[in-house]
Design an enzyme around this catalytic site. Structure first.
Site, mmCIF file in Angstrom:
data_model
loop_
_atom_site.group_PDB
_atom_site.id
_atom_site.type_symbol
_atom_site.label_atom_id
_atom_site.label_comp_id
_atom_site.label_asym_id
_atom_site.label_seq_id
_atom_site.Cartn_x
_atom_site.Cartn_y
_atom_site.Cartn_z
ATOM 1 N N GLU A 263 1.718 9.385 4.698
ATOM 2 C CA GLU A 263 1.657 7.984 5.321
ATOM 3 C C GLU A 263 2.681 7.909 6.684
ATOM 4 O O GLU A 263 2.520 7.063 7.456
ATOM 5 C CB GLU A 263 2.009 6.969 4.197
ATOM 6 N N HIS B 69 -2.836 30.323 -10.713
ATOM 7 C CA HIS B 69 -4.338 30.761 -11.374
ATOM 8 C C HIS B 69 -5.393 29.659 -10.788
ATOM 9 O O HIS B 69 -6.596 29.804 -11.780
ATOM 10 C CB HIS B 69 -4.176 30.781 -12.863
ATOM 11 N N LYS C 57 -9.324 -1.361 2.731
ATOM 12 C CA LYS C 57 -9.228 -2.638 1.918
ATOM 13 C C LYS C 57 -10.118 -3.698 2.780
ATOM 14 O O LYS C 57 -10.588 -4.272 1.952
ATOM 15 C CB LYS C 57 -7.545 -3.032 2.365
HETATM 16 O O1 PA5 Z 1 4.563 3.002 1.822
HETATM 17 C C1 PA5 Z 1 4.044 1.890 1.826
HETATM 18 O O2 PA5 Z 1 4.074 1.249 2.660
HETATM 19 C C2 PA5 Z 1 2.773 1.534 0.888
HETATM 20 O O3 PA5 Z 1 2.455 2.837 0.341
HETATM 21 C C3 PA5 Z 1 2.809 0.587 -0.175
HETATM 22 O O4 PA5 Z 1 4.154 0.717 -0.955
HETATM 23 C C4 PA5 Z 1 1.640 0.329 -1.033
HETATM 24 O O5 PA5 Z 1 0.490 0.034 -0.340
HETATM 25 C C5 PA5 Z 1 2.038 -0.880 -2.050
HETATM 26 O O6 PA5 Z 1 2.262 -1.830 -1.293
HETATM 27 P P1 PA5 Z 1 3.133 -3.282 -1.805
HETATM 28 O O7 PA5 Z 1 4.258 -2.932 -2.364
HETATM 29 O O8 PA5 Z 1 3.091 -4.316 -0.798
HETATM 30 O O9 PA5 Z 1 2.075 -3.723 -2.861
#
Ligand code: PA5
Length: 445
Positions: free
Chosen positions: A285, A306, A420
């Site tokens: 990310e 394996h 989303k």
């Molecule tokens: O690193 C990030 O920002 C994302 O992976 C969030 O943690 C994830 O989308 C969850 O978001 P939230 O904590 O707002 O529900």
């Protein structure tokens, strides 16, 4: 240092000259991070978090964990991505991947809200039926669909079982200090809340209440976790020549520029599997942007030797491996003599299982490097709290430095919004009517 870089197996892939040549770029990236002058610099709260955290809230986390341990047989942790992976990674690494099946005096922990699978939810619901339980709902934005859906279900279960008042004392909400639906709901209902600081992004938040409350409920010492991270913060601010974190960031970039597109994080212990998931989110990310970035993958060996072993040894030469070599396993096992020796394994009599695992590691590193796969080795002292905290900080800082070297903003995640929007449109969320029609047409409906 609880985590050290071993470059012994890299000599035929990366030369000392290349390291010296990339050193100024690495130092520049580290300086941009230290100066707070780079992209995403409003999300650098994690840098000083190991020493600069809210001590009052820390005490409240410990108190809440004690209460949950006393009044609950099960803790339901609701969250996704950065609001889920760190806690689970920590608990599986420091306690066990079989945590829920261990004989222990701490509650079982189940994780929901990290998928939308009805079958999985139903299974967890059946596991808590007839048992005392609490819920820790975690969402920084407070609006993420997956955890919000799961919370709706488990909040209603709590209210049916304990009444509205009773449920209130069993719901712990970890969220933004002021914004979001979860914060509004928590204030309205009077749930105990914990704060995710504004300047700490989801995937960098494991050392806040996001990770610390479930980790403390599982019986881990969160003071020691923070101490390990604080040690890393201090040691990993050294100059390039004495800084394994910067060298790791440099090596990743050298190998990427040489055409390696995939980094496989490897461990020889199944307790590391969720840690690898946490790592994949952190790096995927953070770095996967602007059509750039290493693809973070993971394997547990010898298990995956394996399955994926053939490809790594012999398939397309896309990848390098980063092996986290755990120096001291949680426990060991001696192999006993077998009089009949039908399996022919008596040559191992009196041997430790950890030694067998080490020989598997050594044999694999030699085979894979001979097969053209560079191996970076990171030696981790053990899987105890200090080492965990140290490793978290090591990977976070290396990720930030590596991301700046790549020329991206390591702290945003614009790409996550696309699915989303489509999902909301397809579900008929008000405000998405136009997109719905266009998407339905694409799906041929
Ligand atoms: O690193 C990030 O920002 C994302 O992976 C969030 O943690 C994830 O989308 C969850 O978001 P939230 O904590 O707002 O529900």
């Amino acid at each position: 240092m609880s985590l050290r870089l071993n470059t012994k197996y890299l000599s035929s892939f990366v030369s000392e000259k290349e390291m010296q040549q990339i050193k100024p770029q690495t130092e520049l990236a580290a300086k941009i991070l230290a100066d707070r002058s780079g992209a995403g610099n409003d999300f650098l709260g994690w840098v000083d978090l190991p020493v600069d955290y809210d001590k009052d809230e820390f005490a409240c986390i410990k108190a809440a964990a004690e209460r949950i341990k006393k009044d609950s047989e099960v803790l339901i942790v609701i969250g996704i991505g950065g609001s889920y992976l760190g806690a689970r990674a920590a608990i599986e690494l420091m306690r066990s991947p079989l945590y829920n099946n261990l004989k222990k005096d701490t509650p079982e922990i189940y994780y929901v809200g990290n998928s939308i699978s009805p079958a999985y939810l139903n299974e967890v619901i059946s596991l808590v039926e007839g048992r005392d339980f609490s819920v820790n709902v975690i969402s920084k934005s407070g609006t993420t669909t997956e955890p919000a859906l799961a919370f709706r279900i488990f909040r209603s279960m709590l209210e049916k079982k304990y009444g509205k008042e009773g449920a209130k004392s069993r719901i712990y909400a970890t969220t933004d200090k002021a914004r979001g639906t979860l914060k509004e709901l928590s204030d309205k209902e009077g749930y105990e809340t914990f704060v995710i600081p504004d300047d700490v992004g989801g995937r960098f938040s494991v050392l806040t209440a996001v990770g610390l409350l479930p980790i403390a409920v599982a019986g881990c010492d969160i003071d020691k976790v923070m101490a390990g991270a604080a040690k890393a913060r201090e040691e990993l601010s050294a100059g390039f020549d004495d800084n394994d974190c910067y060298k790791y960031a440099a090596l990743r970039n050298i190998l990427y520029r040489k055409g390696k597109s995939t980094e496989i994080l490897v461990s020889y212990d199944p307790s590391f599997a969720m840690m690898a998931e946490w790592f994949k989110q952190l790096y995927g990310e953070s770095e996967g942007k602007d059509k750039k970035g290493l693809f973070p993958a993971s394997c547990i060996f010898s298990t995956d030797l394996h399955s994926m072993g053939q490809y790594i040894q012999d398939g397309s030469r896309l990848m390098f491996e980063t092996v986290v070599d755990i120096k001291k396993p949680k426990s060991d096992l001696f192999l006993e003599d077998d009089a009949a020796n039908l399996d022919g394994l008596n040559f191992l009599t009196g041997q430790n299982m950890s030694v067998v695992n080490r020989r598997a590691f050594e044999g694999t590193v030699l085979a894979h490097t001979e097969g053209g796969v560079p191996n970076i080795v990171l030696e981790l002292d053990d899987t105890a709290e200090e080492s965990f905290g140290y490793m978290v900080y090591f990977f976070e800082k290396a990720c930030a430095v590596s991301g700046y070297m790549l020329g991206i903003n390591p702290f945003d995640q614009p790409g996550v919004e696309s699915y989303k929007k489509n999902m909301f449109a397809l579900l008929g969320k008000p405000g998405y009517e136009d997109q719905k029609a266009a998407l339905e047409a694409k799906l041929g409906r």
